[in-house]
Scaffold this motif. Structure first.
Motif, PDB file in Angstrom:
ATOM      1  N   GLU B  13       0.975  -1.218   0.060  1.00  0.00           N
ATOM      2  CA  GLU B  13       0.037  -0.089  -0.129  1.00  0.00           C
ATOM      3  C   GLU B  13       0.756   1.297   0.084  1.00  0.00           C
ATOM      4  O   GLU B  13       0.538   2.363  -0.714  1.00  0.00           O
ATOM      5  CB  GLU B  13      -0.805  -0.108   1.216  1.00  0.00           C
ATOM      6  CG  GLU B  13      -2.068  -1.023   1.225  1.00  0.00           C
ATOM      7  CD  GLU B  13      -3.412  -0.427   1.063  1.00  0.00           C
ATOM      8  OE1 GLU B  13      -3.485   0.701   1.191  1.00  0.00           O
ATOM      9  OE2 GLU B  13      -4.263  -1.493   1.002  1.00  0.00           O
ATOM     10  N   LEU B  14       2.014   1.085   0.744  1.00  0.00           N
ATOM     11  CA  LEU B  14       2.609   2.211   0.888  1.00  0.00           C
ATOM     12  C   LEU B  14       3.575   2.520  -0.479  1.00  0.00           C
ATOM     13  O   LEU B  14       3.862   3.643  -0.826  1.00  0.00           O
ATOM     14  CB  LEU B  14       3.767   2.114   1.942  1.00  0.00           C
ATOM     15  CG  LEU B  14       5.025   3.046   2.001  1.00  0.00           C
ATOM     16  CD1 LEU B  14       4.401   4.343   2.295  1.00  0.00           C
ATOM     17  CD2 LEU B  14       6.044   2.871   3.478  1.00  0.00           C
ATOM     18  N   MET B  17       1.332   4.206  -2.703  1.00  0.00           N
ATOM     19  CA  MET B  17       1.169   5.834  -2.450  1.00  0.00           C
ATOM     20  C   MET B  17       2.445   6.362  -2.793  1.00  0.00           C
ATOM     21  O   MET B  17       2.140   7.698  -3.113  1.00  0.00           O
ATOM     22  CB  MET B  17       0.862   5.983  -0.880  1.00  0.00           C
ATOM     23  CG  MET B  17      -0.127   5.119  -0.249  1.00  0.00           C
ATOM     24  SD  MET B  17      -1.782   6.029  -0.664  1.00  0.00           S
ATOM     25  CE  MET B  17      -1.622   7.544   0.232  1.00  0.00           C
ATOM     26  N   ARG B  21       2.549   9.440  -5.355  1.00  0.00           N
ATOM     27  CA  ARG B  21       3.320  10.681  -5.110  1.00  0.00           C
ATOM     28  C   ARG B  21       3.975  11.315  -5.921  1.00  0.00           C
ATOM     29  O   ARG B  21       4.037  12.207  -6.349  1.00  0.00           O
ATOM     30  CB  ARG B  21       3.832  10.824  -3.496  1.00  0.00           C
ATOM     31  CG  ARG B  21       4.668  11.642  -3.292  1.00  0.00           C
ATOM     32  CD  ARG B  21       5.430  11.715  -1.977  1.00  0.00           C
ATOM     33  NE  ARG B  21       6.667  11.091  -2.451  1.00  0.00           N
ATOM     34  CZ  ARG B  21       7.943  11.052  -1.770  1.00  0.00           C
ATOM     35  NH1 ARG B  21       7.948  11.471  -0.461  1.00  0.00           N
ATOM     36  NH2 ARG B  21       8.980  10.538  -2.003  1.00  0.00           N
ATOM     37  N   LYS B  24       2.330  12.441  -9.042  1.00  0.00           N
ATOM     38  CA  LYS B  24       1.557  13.480  -8.753  1.00  0.00           C
ATOM     39  C   LYS B  24       2.507  14.769  -8.804  1.00  0.00           C
ATOM     40  O   LYS B  24       2.245  15.975  -9.346  1.00  0.00           O
ATOM     41  CB  LYS B  24       0.827  13.709  -7.472  1.00  0.00           C
ATOM     42  CG  LYS B  24      -0.566  13.001  -7.826  1.00  0.00           C
ATOM     43  CD  LYS B  24      -1.234  13.185  -6.453  1.00  0.00           C
ATOM     44  CE  LYS B  24      -2.679  12.464  -6.510  1.00  0.00           C
ATOM     45  NZ  LYS B  24      -3.217  12.249  -5.269  1.00  0.00           N
ATOM     46  N   ILE B  25       3.723  14.733  -8.284  1.00  0.00           N
ATOM     47  CA  ILE B  25       4.339  15.842  -7.802  1.00  0.00           C
ATOM     48  C   ILE B  25       5.577  16.046  -9.140  1.00  0.00           C
ATOM     49  O   ILE B  25       6.033  17.192  -9.164  1.00  0.00           O
ATOM     50  CB  ILE B  25       5.429  15.675  -6.580  1.00  0.00           C
ATOM     51  CG1 ILE B  25       6.370  14.441  -6.520  1.00  0.00           C
ATOM     52  CG2 ILE B  25       4.500  15.645  -5.264  1.00  0.00           C
ATOM     53  CD1 ILE B  25       7.176  14.213  -5.332  1.00  0.00           C
ATOM     54  N   LYS B  28       3.684  18.814 -11.135  1.00  0.00           N
ATOM     55  CA  LYS B  28       2.972  19.676 -10.370  1.00  0.00           C
ATOM     56  C   LYS B  28       3.268  21.244 -10.792  1.00  0.00           C
ATOM     57  O   LYS B  28       4.366  21.392 -11.071  1.00  0.00           O
ATOM     58  CB  LYS B  28       3.157  19.441  -8.746  1.00  0.00           C
ATOM     59  CG  LYS B  28       2.197  19.928  -7.894  1.00  0.00           C
ATOM     60  CD  LYS B  28       1.333  18.772  -7.444  1.00  0.00           C
ATOM     61  CE  LYS B  28       0.190  19.077  -6.452  1.00  0.00           C
ATOM     62  NZ  LYS B  28      -0.727  18.034  -6.225  1.00  0.00           N
ATOM     63  N   ASP B  29       2.184  22.121 -10.661  1.00  0.00           N
ATOM     64  CA  ASP B  29       2.294  23.151 -11.314  1.00  0.00           C
ATOM     65  C   ASP B  29       2.953  23.812 -12.551  1.00  0.00           C
ATOM     66  O   ASP B  29       3.205  24.476 -12.777  1.00  0.00           O
ATOM     67  CB  ASP B  29       3.244  23.750 -10.000  1.00  0.00           C
ATOM     68  CG  ASP B  29       2.526  24.157  -8.743  1.00  0.00           C
ATOM     69  OD1 ASP B  29       1.286  23.941  -8.509  1.00  0.00           O
ATOM     70  OD2 ASP B  29       3.429  24.068  -7.663  1.00  0.00           O
ATOM     71  N   ASN B  90      13.761  13.737   5.466  1.00  0.00           N
ATOM     72  CA  ASN B  90      12.834  13.482   6.510  1.00  0.00           C
ATOM     73  C   ASN B  90      12.076  12.135   6.773  1.00  0.00           C
ATOM     74  O   ASN B  90      12.084  11.634   8.014  1.00  0.00           O
ATOM     75  CB  ASN B  90      11.717  14.542   6.237  1.00  0.00           C
ATOM     76  CG  ASN B  90      11.256  15.154   7.590  1.00  0.00           C
ATOM     77  OD1 ASN B  90      11.373  14.638   8.583  1.00  0.00           O
ATOM     78  ND2 ASN B  90      10.605  16.458   7.481  1.00  0.00           N
ATOM     79  N   LEU B  91      11.847  11.435   5.578  1.00  0.00           N
ATOM     80  CA  LEU B  91      10.989  10.142   5.773  1.00  0.00           C
ATOM     81  C   LEU B  91      12.283   9.206   6.496  1.00  0.00           C
ATOM     82  O   LEU B  91      11.817   8.335   7.179  1.00  0.00           O
ATOM     83  CB  LEU B  91      10.734   9.632   4.423  1.00  0.00           C
ATOM     84  CG  LEU B  91       9.138  10.091   4.161  1.00  0.00           C
ATOM     85  CD1 LEU B  91       9.153   9.303   2.765  1.00  0.00           C
ATOM     86  CD2 LEU B  91       8.440   9.335   5.201  1.00  0.00           C
ATOM     87  N   VAL B  92      13.239   9.194   5.760  1.00  0.00           N
ATOM     88  CA  VAL B  92      14.383   8.173   5.969  1.00  0.00           C
ATOM     89  C   VAL B  92      14.809   8.245   7.717  1.00  0.00           C
ATOM     90  O   VAL B  92      14.895   7.367   8.455  1.00  0.00           O
ATOM     91  CB  VAL B  92      15.673   8.588   5.134  1.00  0.00           C
ATOM     92  CG1 VAL B  92      16.820   7.478   5.632  1.00  0.00           C
ATOM     93  CG2 VAL B  92      15.178   8.110   3.907  1.00  0.00           C
TER      94      VAL B  92
END
Lengths: 402, 263
Positions: B13-14, B17, B21, B24-25, B28-29, B90-92
């Protein structure tokens, strides 16, 4: 592992390799190979010989100065870092609040980030869907949930981060100093939530510098300093130990000493009126100091003085034997002088004593010990300022002018 | 190896995601968004088509189209992967999950982009009236390329944590790799180096040790009906891609424990 134990840590150590300058590059590695004796890295043991266990349903508080290794320990438990040595056993699902909103991507909306964060913590999309409303509700961010989080205020960001982490409903919750964020209302909400956690028999490990909070939420406290366990036990006893330890550290930072050393102040003992040696005094108690000196050669008329300052070095009071008209005609060999403060009317906190010995004409400074001794005062009474002036209030209903 | 697959499946699931992500990014913009996945290669094809004509180098347009689109997938992975770990500091540092998912999600997200662009290539081949070749080769080519991209991405993403030099070198390496691979020229060009059949055999073999060369041969054989490459040329490409993938996983697993310390 015993089934009543949720967290078991045995002989854990964590070594970091520090570099003198920035990140390792191919150049620095090549240099290391060329000069084996002079490596550009050096080892630092952030944790060493750490062993403890937390029973299921208990809350362990972690305290210690900055750099004591608290966050590293939590990172090892959370599994973001690997221990260099030792064993860690965890029993149950873990949610870690090492940082609120860790893993949020600024370009994704609050809603997208909530599901991403849930997935990071190991929840399925369906499980997150069930919790979604509760999360938005708890975080109290309303319509902003469909805005990219880069447009959030920092308060909204951490509220959403906290809401996600607590709604994940883990068996073990690891919290790293995140209660300090948010406004007062949100902090109360967090504390209430953590109290609920305790009642649900969840295991928690909490880092906080707020000793009052940690004392009220913890069953046991672990006190770390420089990567080692200095204390582990009931909140009252370990926090007391931590406070007196901090006083020692404060002392060594501000301590200064100078003088001709014709008379040397060799030490001071603090005791209460019962003659019991202590460094912690209660409101209004008497404080006695026995100051030891050694005159390395005989000197003429002398003066002993003291000053009491708060932790910031601000002098609260100072005085000497000359002002108090105690004559000291001359000093020779070793001896001691006793100072008594009959009533300590000070606000709670740590105070530092300075002592001096100089000639009666103030021409020769024999020895000065600034900020050399720390004491703790527990006022048990709140008032403005450092020092308490005895005062009396009287309501005069007549209100008549004199 | 089985345990790694199991760990990742347990957290699929991760992974999904993270892939979403990344998709999506990426755009983006930007007002054209996903269209850039197509516009990028199309503009590149135009530039090379004009440039090669000026240089009087003959390359059939279908060869160029398949070459650039296939290369684009690898190029995106080469460009993104150095950032896979250090871009998620940050995630790591703050969350526990199989770190391999970070580069893997990049490779998969780019793969999805690549599949969409392949649809365009197929439409182009139809419209241009080129005959399809052995379409059965297409899955082989796709799987092999995913393995190759994953292996390279794992190596680059983990090495860049320790040596930031990687992100600077990668642009140059990528360019060198581009030119030794028959992306904008025909693989048969190698036969013009020597007329001696023996030399030709060995040159071809060496040429195909670059897994991208064999991969392109497979794609072109499947999509635009070029003759299928000889097995002795394709098998090394496939095997080497698999080995690169294995090496990537090994290197990554060896270093991942120290990621949080280094960041």
């Amino acid at each position: 592992m015993n089934s009543d134990i949720a967290i078991q840590v045995e002989g854990v150590g964590k070594r970091f390799r520090l570099r003198h300058a920035g990140t390792r590059t191919l150049k620095s590695v090549a240099l290391d190979m060329l000069r084996p004796g002079k490596r550009t890295v050096r080892d630092l043991w952030a944790l060493k010989d750490i062993s403890f266990s937390v029973a299921r349903g208990k809350t362990l508080g972690l305290i210690g100065a900055n750099g004591a290794g608290k966050s590293t320990l939590l990172a090892l438990l959370a599994g973001t870092m690997e221990a260099t040595e030792g064993r860690i056993g965890m029993c149950g699902t873990i949610s870690s609040l090492l940082e609120l909103g860790a893993g949020f991507h600024p370009d994704l909306t609050g809603r997208e980030n909530v599901f991403l964060a849930g997935a990071i913590m190991g929840l399925t999309r369906n499980q997150m869907k069930k919790r979604f409303d509760a999360i938005v509700d708890f975080a109290d961010i309303g319509q902003f949930i469909d805005q990219p989080v880069k447009h959030y205020s920092s308060g909204m960001y951490v509220r959403l981060g906290f809401a996600v982490a607590v709604e994940v409903d883990p068996d073990i919750l690891l919290v790293d100093e995140v209660l300090a964020v948010g406004d007062a209302v949100f902090q109360r909400k967090c504390l209430k939530r953590m109290a609920e956690f305790r009642h649900q028999n969840k295991t928690m490990l909490i880092i906080s510098h707020d000793l009052n909070t940690i004392q009220s939420v913890s069953d046991e406290i672990l006190f770390l300093d420089h990567g080692r366990i200095l204390g582990h036990g009931t909140p009252e006893s370990v926090i007391g130990q931590y406070e007196s330890f901090s006083r020692g550290v404060t002392t060594s930072d501000l301590r200064r000493e100078w003088g001709t050393r014709e008379v040397v102040l060799t030490g001071a003992e603090f005791f209460d009126d019962g003659g019991r040696e202590t460094s912690k005094f209660k409101w209004g108690e008497a404080l006695n100091v026995r100051l030891h000196y050694e005159a390395t050669k005989p000197v003429g008329p002398s003066v002993f003085g003291f000053a009491l300052s708060d932790e910031n070095g601000r002098v609260v009071n100072g005085n000497n034997t000359q002002i108090e008209k105690v004559e000291i005609p001359g000093l020779q060999g070793t001896g001691s002088i006793v100072l008594r403060l009959p009533s300590l009317n000070l606000a709670s906190g740590t105070y530092l004593f300075s002592f001096s010995a100089h000639s009666a004409d103030h021409q020769v400074n024999y020895h000065r010990l600034d900020h050399a001794f720390a004491i703790g005062v527990d006022a048990g009474k709140r008032f403005e300022g450092v020092c308490y002036l005895p005062c009396e209030w009287r309501l005069d209903r007549e209100g008549a002018k004199p | 190896m089985m345990r790694i697959v199991k760990d990742i499946m347990a957290r699929r699931e991760l992974l999904v995601m993270l892939v979403i992500r990344n998709l999506k990014i990426r755009y983006k913009d930007s007002s054209l968004g996903f269209l850039w996945t197509l516009l990028g290669p199309i503009l590149m094809i135009l530039i090379y088509a004009v440039f090669l004509r000026i240089l009087r180098i003959e390359v059939a347009l279908p060869v160029l189209v398949t070459g650039i689109f296939v290369w684009q997938y690898l190029a995106m992975c080469l460009g993104d992967s150095p950032n896979a770990i250090i871009g998620s500091t940050n995630l790591v540092k703050k969350a526990a999950f199989p770190r391999l998912m970070l580069p893997l999600s990049i490779v998969l997200a780019n793969f999805i982009n690549f599949l969409f662009s392949m649809v365009v290539v197929v439409v182009y081949v139809r419209v241009a009236g080129e005959p399809f070749g052995q379409l059965a080769l297409l899955p082989v080519a796709l799987i092999t390329q995913v393995a190759l991209c994953l292996g390279v991405s794992l190596i680059l993403s983990s090495l860049n944590v320790f040596f930031r030099d990687v992100q600077h070198v990668i642009g140059l390496l990528s360019m060198a790799w581009f030119f030794v691979t028959p992306v904008i020229y025909d693989a048969s060009l190698i036969n013009k180096v020597s007329a001696n059949p023996d030399t030709q055999f060995w040159l071809n073999f060496l040429f195909h040790l670059n897994p991208m060369t064999g991969l392109l041969a497979l794609y072109r054989s499947a999509l635009i009906g070029l003759p299928a490459p000889a097995l002795y040329l394709v098998i090394p490409s496939v095997v080497i891609s698999g080995l690169v993938c294995l090496a990537g996983v090994t290197v990554f697993m060896k270093f991942q424990g120290r990621f949080a310390d280094e960041l």
